[in-house]
Design a protein around this motif. Structure first.
Motif, PDB file in Angstrom:
ATOM      1  N   VAL F 204       0.821  -1.204   0.000  1.00 29.42           N
ATOM      2  CA  VAL F 204       0.000   0.000   0.000  1.00 29.42           C
ATOM      3  C   VAL F 204       0.861   1.262   0.000  1.00 29.42           C
ATOM      4  N   ASN F 205       1.887   1.280   0.841  1.00 26.13           N
ATOM      5  CA  ASN F 205       2.744   2.469   0.884  1.00 26.13           C
ATOM      6  C   ASN F 205       3.288   2.810  -0.487  1.00 26.13           C
ATOM      7  N   GLU F 206       3.821   1.816  -1.151  1.00 24.37           N
ATOM      8  CA  GLU F 206       4.442   2.036  -2.454  1.00 24.37           C
ATOM      9  C   GLU F 206       3.389   2.492  -3.474  1.00 24.37           C
ATOM     10  N   ILE F 207       2.226   1.857  -3.430  1.00 26.98           N
ATOM     11  CA  ILE F 207       1.177   2.244  -4.380  1.00 26.98           C
ATOM     12  C   ILE F 207       0.718   3.682  -4.116  1.00 26.98           C
ATOM     13  N   ASN F 208       0.547   4.001  -2.835  1.00 23.66           N
ATOM     14  CA  ASN F 208       0.151   5.373  -2.496  1.00 23.66           C
ATOM     15  C   ASN F 208       1.158   6.391  -3.019  1.00 23.66           C
ATOM     16  N   GLU F 209       2.415   6.047  -2.902  1.00 22.87           N
ATOM     17  CA  GLU F 209       3.457   6.944  -3.401  1.00 22.87           C
ATOM     18  C   GLU F 209       3.359   7.131  -4.910  1.00 22.87           C
ATOM     19  N   ALA F 217      -3.862   0.701   5.129  1.00 20.85           N
ATOM     20  CA  ALA F 217      -2.943  -0.437   5.117  1.00 20.85           C
ATOM     21  C   ALA F 217      -3.635  -1.761   5.390  1.00 20.85           C
ATOM     22  N   ASP F 218      -4.923  -1.743   5.651  1.00 20.73           N
ATOM     23  CA  ASP F 218      -5.597  -3.003   5.979  1.00 20.73           C
ATOM     24  C   ASP F 218      -5.923  -3.800   4.716  1.00 20.73           C
ATOM     25  N   GLU F 219      -6.535  -4.953   4.900  1.00 20.83           N
ATOM     26  CA  GLU F 219      -6.806  -5.847   3.773  1.00 20.83           C
ATOM     27  C   GLU F 219      -7.578  -5.137   2.662  1.00 20.83           C
ATOM     28  N   GLU F 220      -8.641  -4.462   3.068  1.00 25.47           N
ATOM     29  CA  GLU F 220      -9.477  -3.759   2.107  1.00 25.47           C
ATOM     30  C   GLU F 220      -8.655  -2.716   1.338  1.00 25.47           C
ATOM     31  N   GLY F 221      -7.889  -1.946   2.101  1.00 26.55           N
ATOM     32  CA  GLY F 221      -7.051  -0.923   1.484  1.00 26.55           C
ATOM     33  C   GLY F 221      -6.081  -1.543   0.481  1.00 26.55           C
ATOM     34  N   PHE F 222      -5.523  -2.657   0.867  1.00 27.72           N
ATOM     35  CA  PHE F 222      -4.576  -3.331  -0.007  1.00 27.72           C
ATOM     36  C   PHE F 222      -5.247  -3.755  -1.324  1.00 27.72           C
ATOM     37  N   GLU F 232      -4.431   1.680 -13.437  1.00 27.53           N
ATOM     38  CA  GLU F 232      -3.550   2.718 -13.972  1.00 27.53           C
ATOM     39  C   GLU F 232      -2.508   2.138 -14.933  1.00 27.53           C
ATOM     40  N   PHE F 233      -2.006   0.958 -14.573  1.00 33.66           N
ATOM     41  CA  PHE F 233      -0.939   0.335 -15.381  1.00 33.66           C
ATOM     42  C   PHE F 233      -1.424  -1.021 -15.858  1.00 33.66           C
ATOM     43  N   PRO F 234      -2.067  -1.067 -17.013  1.00 31.01           N
ATOM     44  CA  PRO F 234      -2.708  -2.314 -17.452  1.00 31.01           C
ATOM     45  C   PRO F 234      -1.717  -3.462 -17.655  1.00 31.01           C
ATOM     46  N   SER F 235      -0.442  -3.150 -17.854  1.00 27.79           N
ATOM     47  CA  SER F 235       0.535  -4.248 -18.002  1.00 27.79           C
ATOM     48  C   SER F 235       0.654  -5.049 -16.702  1.00 27.79           C
ATOM     49  N   VAL F 236       0.394  -4.392 -15.593  1.00 29.33           N
ATOM     50  CA  VAL F 236       0.532  -5.063 -14.294  1.00 29.33           C
ATOM     51  C   VAL F 236      -0.666  -5.981 -14.080  1.00 29.33           C
ATOM     52  N   LYS F 237      -0.351  -7.255 -13.739  1.00 32.29           N
ATOM     53  CA  LYS F 237      -1.414  -8.246 -13.590  1.00 32.29           C
ATOM     54  C   LYS F 237      -1.649  -8.634 -12.136  1.00 32.29           C
ATOM     55  N   LYS F 238      -0.609  -8.589 -11.330  1.00 31.90           N
ATOM     56  CA  LYS F 238      -0.714  -9.090  -9.972  1.00 31.90           C
ATOM     57  C   LYS F 238       0.136  -8.234  -9.037  1.00 31.90           C
ATOM     58  N   VAL F 239      -0.290  -8.199  -7.774  1.00 30.19           N
ATOM     59  CA  VAL F 239       0.438  -7.452  -6.744  1.00 30.19           C
ATOM     60  C   VAL F 239       0.744  -8.405  -5.584  1.00 30.19           C
ATOM     61  N   PHE F 240       2.012  -8.509  -5.245  1.00 26.44           N
ATOM     62  CA  PHE F 240       2.428  -9.357  -4.114  1.00 26.44           C
ATOM     63  C   PHE F 240       3.135  -8.486  -3.079  1.00 26.44           C
ATOM     64  N   ASP F 241       2.798  -8.689  -1.839  1.00 22.99           N
ATOM     65  CA  ASP F 241       3.349  -7.827  -0.791  1.00 22.99           C
ATOM     66  C   ASP F 241       3.683  -8.656   0.436  1.00 22.99           C
ATOM     67  N   LYS F 242       4.696  -8.214   1.180  1.00 28.17           N
ATOM     68  CA  LYS F 242       4.924  -8.819   2.499  1.00 28.17           C
ATOM     69  C   LYS F 242       4.646  -7.735   3.535  1.00 28.17           C
ATOM     70  N   VAL F 243       4.028  -8.136   4.639  1.00 22.30           N
ATOM     71  CA  VAL F 243       3.704  -7.194   5.706  1.00 22.30           C
ATOM     72  C   VAL F 243       4.565  -7.528   6.907  1.00 22.30           C
ATOM     73  N   ARG F 244       5.347  -6.566   7.323  1.00 22.99           N
ATOM     74  CA  ARG F 244       6.324  -6.788   8.379  1.00 22.99           C
ATOM     75  C   ARG F 244       5.912  -6.073   9.662  1.00 22.99           C
ATOM     76  N   THR F 245       5.940  -6.768  10.780  1.00 16.38           N
ATOM     77  CA  THR F 245       5.836  -6.127  12.082  1.00 16.38           C
ATOM     78  C   THR F 245       7.191  -6.229  12.751  1.00 16.38           C
TER      79      THR F 245
END
Lengths: 341, 341, 341, 341, 341, 341
Positions: F204-209, F217-222, F232-245
């Motif tokens: 989410v942070n990176e996308i917001n930027e 940052a929650d599931e829905e937001g993600f 915005e970027f139709p070439s992009v098909k999937k988003v993978f993220d790791k959430v760190r505490t």
């Protein structure tokens, strides 16, 4: 206190510099062929920590007149500590062996400091008048007068002159049962020296020992004990203490509390879940306090001291080598340890 | 001598065990953060070297009652030295710091052994009657009586009982100017103790000091000095010496010579062009000699001692840890150092 | 049991001595240029731990006739283990490589012990009559008979003579799937050897394997399984077990439980939140038990064993090197790990 | 030869990869707690040295199917050696322990390679046809066929196919007395394999062993021996040898000589006054020769080989890792060792 | 000169502080996983060496504003160098990688100093007036003006003010071909700066470069070259040079020679048969000279400089850390390297 | 995706190789004399991790033309990375200093990469047509275009050709505030390059930027953020993220989540209670993902990536060196870290 002491003015410390010898990687001494070494000692640790934070400090001590003493002096210089009152004498530098504990296994220390260069110090070797002439703070601990009659006499001379000159005296009444072999009793000496001190860096246990009282360890007990101490020793204005919970040798929790004459102060608790080095953490608290008292109000100073203490657990060596900025961040609650690039 | 002493019979040694602390890789102490450590001491080195070659040995000493003393005892056991006469006492183990020299730079040693566990030994702590009851050899050096009155008295008691029991006594009259601080003179004590000894492991310099003579250092001088020593001390039967040429700290040459009462003996010279560790090389000579006297004739014993001394220069530590086979090869002239697979 | 066995009487152990090679600092082998090494092996670990606590121990094994075997013997001597039944043979010493895990990453071991010096042991190389003549305890594990037919035969001979002589036999039925390649089945051999044993150091899993039962892992299951084992093997009098919860490779919890023939015993759980070295912790339990059974009642012995096991996690090496005093403190509940000066 | 072989074409090597374990700083194994490790082996050393100089090389061997084998493969890859013919099998990687000698003390090696992954190689595991299809050179040593019948058969198959394909075969008839335990004699096998080789990398001793002659070691003897060898084995065209004078383990002198079928060649002598690591110096000579034969005339190739050999003495590890430029400089006589910035 | 300069007066040095990174134990970088590091740099080495001998020194430089710069400053302080003219700037500290050579293998250096914190120095960052106000000596080398235009301009400003104030300027015209990339020529700059200098620390090669002459390297050539230099640059009064014979990287010989305006001086040759670290030996000569000129006559100063240079070869690091006493002993001819207890 | 990409086809990575220098044992740089070093860099870490898991990888970069660059290339080869597109240029290799944090003390990094060999890369140095001709995947991060205009241009050229050739492009939009000094804005460049990418490895942070949005940052937001990005970027098909505490520097928790175009996926959380090395954990996630996408479905790939990320925390170095089997076990929930024999 902030207004009284300026960063310009010098802090003076007095005490033994010891070489610490320790096998690395949680080896027992009998498994090792190498040892890491550091130079430390409770008051020198305070001095080094302050110097590292930009405070002018001078340390008063004797070291050995050999390659060990030369290395000790190099180390003091490296940290930025003033060494003009360090004398070389023909006795060995004191040292100690440390086996670093882990989980429920305690660290174990074996001292070799009997008849050391510091134990042979005498009042005539130290020009307190000159040394204290531009000092704002003088820090001592209960370890030094436990070493020898000479160390007792030398510290006594220093404290009396500090008192005369209006230097703020901070007292760490550390008691070591393996010292005090030369004749005097810890109890008597602490009473004598605390009556010459301004800030008491200790808690209920120490006060109970000094006053022969039985205050409880809770907040109320702490406040009452602090009041009683100040009543007994009117020179003492404030009491600062850190409260440690030792989950085990590798997991510690600490928080600071204080009675500043009129008010009870307390910090939040900091948790060190992976202790790297437990030695010198009390000294990091004292140094943090001395720095804090020269820059912040009492609550902030206490926060700063507690954060400095916590951070000392996270790197090796007797001396706290984190920066003021790092301490401030933790003091303000940032404890997530994210990488700084 | 070969026939008198059998490998079965025990050798007894007496002397201080010191921890040696040394920065590796030719660092000066003030450049280092780690030190290697070893346990050694002139008579213990002889003991360890003999034990390593399969001779039964018992070492008599005091160590500290802490993790350092425990590690010292472990080390004695590791080498196979009998430890039933090692006592733990409440004084620190003596130690020394070594900066290893190279080329024209001398190695430098700083001692910390004043008031050590060994310095506090007293005759009542050692049951010499029992210890020497099955001994064939007793080895002492001039270092021990220089440490303290207690060490002097304890060694004296041992020597007298050894004499009574007909134990062969080997004497290494090593003089250390930094000892002998407690009152007795080296000169007097050496005279007293050599009059109780059988084999003298020393050369012209030592004899000149003891007899207050001025024999020259050449072959003739050595023979005359040896004769004079034997004349003065009839208990002494033979004199064994190693002659060292110090090209520099990293390049040494040694050969052995002896006067065995009737004959002058000499070895060829061995050259160590890349010294690894110079400490304990004299002790390796003494141990080689003690081994040799129990297995070979005097000439072969001298060759063996000289080879053992040379080989000690080639590995680290105070103790000679090469095998009998390795010593024999060098003693017989194989010095090309080709790989053994 | 306390009254039957005295500290004077010897414990005998039998098993392979392995060199362990391990990159330090959580490196993978392919990242490293150096490895730390230790000598260990399940029964030798028990021996060393007992010797370190002051019990007379003799270890029976074969080592290689080279510099590795020499170092192995030096290490046994260092720990104070009797080595008169250690033979040097012309086969390499067994060894293993260890990559130390952390958090959820498991430690990984690669063995190189096929055709090792121990695998080539034969009954005629061991004089069990003499070795066991003054023994109070004999300890074996299920690893040794899995190594080779020779090791099986040699252990069998020892167990039979131990049985004859009334030696108390402690059995650790450790199963290693990477052994047992030479023909015999673990199941058959364990049954045969447990029928010659007195104390069973294992739990429900091991009993289920041996009896081909399906007892549950809870307290009740443990009691029933123990009773069934004793019913099947009347020589067995008591069952001692440690129960481990592996939070992850760096965080372990253990407690001990026992069925002493008439009563179920249990210790409190000890938590090691920062494991230093997991290897040898089971052996530390067994050694603690053997020490405990010679000094305390069954409950105290179990507490002692559990504390010893926990403490082994806190320093490096295969062998438990903490002192009896340290174990006792933890056994009595002091687990805060405060520094000992 | 220069024109026949182009740098483009591949060199193939065959032989065991061993892990070498060695205490650092001239420690004896029994004094150490750590060992440095390297992967090496005579033919792999040649391969690595060639790859480091930019020659395409493929090494044929078996390694263990564990973390040790994985590290061995990583090391081959690191040096740039082709690994497509390296198989992982379920036997341990061979290894050896090295105590590095100094001055007159010889280095000592203890092998653990019996039944290693390489010893278990069989001809069906190697696709020689494919491997040698684009090879210009094939290098073997007398060590490999001494390891096991399988290694003998596998090498034999390779040599026969190399011969068929006209690959230039270089032979290093290294004899190791601690091998050859499986039945065949070194003498017979060398004769068989040299009859399949092109270049002989050895001297008078080796020829005398093979031909059962008694040529002298001087220039004349070398020439006659070379002629006799070529007469006996017509496939052999040239003989290259290095002559070593071992002043002691730390001081070596070498020069190269050759009989190239028509002419005697010789290099000047290079002196290594401070040997760092003696292992692999012969392999550095062979690799230097293989490189040289592909780039220079015979005299220059010999100079290059001799310089490469000398330079290998000056850094640690089994493999020569100096650059072509460094070798060329020394080959041309620049031996003053001045710093390169 | 002895009378002009007193030990009380300060020496000022100017130049880059570099971190040196070097694999230990004669490893090549690609074999290593660790590197030792030191802080050095030609003029800082002179400063540290002088400070170590008790001379007051101030070093002028820029370091990085990060943990590396902090460590560099700590090191300067450790040696006792005044750091009030060291600035932290937002550029990385320069560094270099060193593979230590041995025998005929040259040490190899790879620099990473382009755009370093020092390269970004500018004249306005240095208060030369203040810094030089109490200076007796100012030392510079030809390396600094080769780094960048800013370094050139800053040094130029310093030299002009030094000249005005009558400070004695010592010039080491070190030429590094890998510098001088920013536009100016070494030749022009050296001429300009030597015309502002008092003592020339260099030899025939350097003079030939500066004057574009072809004097020979023998005694006569040296005298003539020195005379020509002084004729060309009247500010220059004396020329001091060391003459090095590089037997190989591990074996060096040096002697000093000088033309002091009226007389040719020469020392005996010192031989370092086992070089530990060659870096900084020229700086040790310069520092020895600066010390010598403040304490002795020219011949003794030259002897002292030569001995200091020789001794620097015998320990690690860029800085000479032997004591004045050690240097004096060697200067007076004691080169046997016997142990000092 | 599994069916589209086969293991046979190559992955290409592009980015800087940095040397990382770090004092061991939680020392501060100013306490250390040694540093460990590793080669890493975000894209190279991905490459090495993939190669270690058996995927064919080629890395595109410039290294220095010196011993440092040679060691960097050796390391790439060691990991099995194809190096034919690695060029040596006459600029220093970038590097960084790392002080490893612990508990609440953050790790601290100081970079030295300005004007590095990679910063000097230009499009004409890279033959993208050839390199990408047989590529299935191309991985880039936002670090590379932040280094220099040349790096930006070179990456741009690569992405355009990848796009043309239908290579799957994975994007890690890592932002480093200490880069982007040469003129372009991170925001613009990321937009440009993500429009050429297929898989977005960020949250989410990176996308917001990138989108200048404010998703939570929650599931829905993600999910919403992912949808917006793909919109915005139709070439992009999937988003993978790791959430760190980040509990603290030594205690981390992570889980993975993804939006695969149609479905939200999530892994369970993994807890690393004793972090060994935090560097490269994000790269381990990316590499795990790239491996997973070639072998498993999206959920399994996410599990695999998360497990790989967790495991990288448990050993030293920038590169993930655990095996596919180890990752799979953890991915499937086995996190107890029991020893593997």
């Amino acid at each position: 206190m902030q207004e009284e002491a300026s960063e310009k003015k010098k802090t003076v410390t007095f005490g033994e510099v010891l070489m610490r010898l320790s096998p690395s990687d949680n080896r027992k001494l009998l498994q090792a062929t190498q040892m890491d070494f550091f130079f430390g000692g409770t008051e020198m640790n305070v001095a080094a920590s302050l110097a590292h934070m930009g405070i002018e400090v001078q340390h008063v001590t004797n070291v050995s007149n050999d390659i060990v003493g030369e290395a000790a002096i190099s180390t003091l210089r490296k940290y930025g500590i003033g060494i003009s009152a360090v004398k070389k004498v023909n006795y060995s530098l004191g040292l100690y062996f440390l086996e670093v504990g882990s989980a429920m296994r305690s660290s174990q220390i074996a001292y070799n400091r009997l008849n050391s260069s510091f134990a042979n110090i005498t009042p005539d070797q130290v020009d307190w008048e000159k040394i204290l002439s531009d000092a704002a703070f003088f820090h001592w601990s209960g370890i030094s007068p436990g070493v020898s009659e000479g160390a007792y006499q030398t510290l006594k001379a220093g404290l009396e002159i500090a008192r005369e000159k209006g230097v703020i005296v901070t007292a760490d009444p550390a008691y070591r049962s393996n010292l005090w072999k030369y004749g005097r009793s810890s109890h008597d000496v602490l009473k004598e020296f605390i009556s010459l001190s301004t800030i008491f860096v200790g808690g209920v246990n120490e006060i109970n020992e000094i006053l022969e009282t039985e205050f409880s360890a809770d907040e109320e007990g702490f406040i009452e004990a602090s009041r009683a101490l100040i009543a007994e020793f009117p020179s003492v204005k404030k009491v600062f203490d850190k409260v440690r919970t030792s989950v085990n040798a590798s997991w510690q929790k600490i928080y600071g509390r204080a009675w500043n004459g009129g008010k009870y102060l307390e910090t939040s608790e900091l948790e060190i879940t992976s202790v790297v080095d437990r030695i010198g953490t009390g000294d990091a608290f004292a140094a943090g306090l001395l720095y804090g008292l020269q820059h912040f109000d009492d609550q902030e100073a206490l926060n700063f001291a507690n954060a400095a203490c916590a951070l000392k657990h996270t790197h090796v060596g007797d001396v706290n080598l984190v920066s003021v900025e790092e301490v401030l961040e933790v003091a303000k609650g940032k404890t997530d340890g994210r990488i700084k690039r």
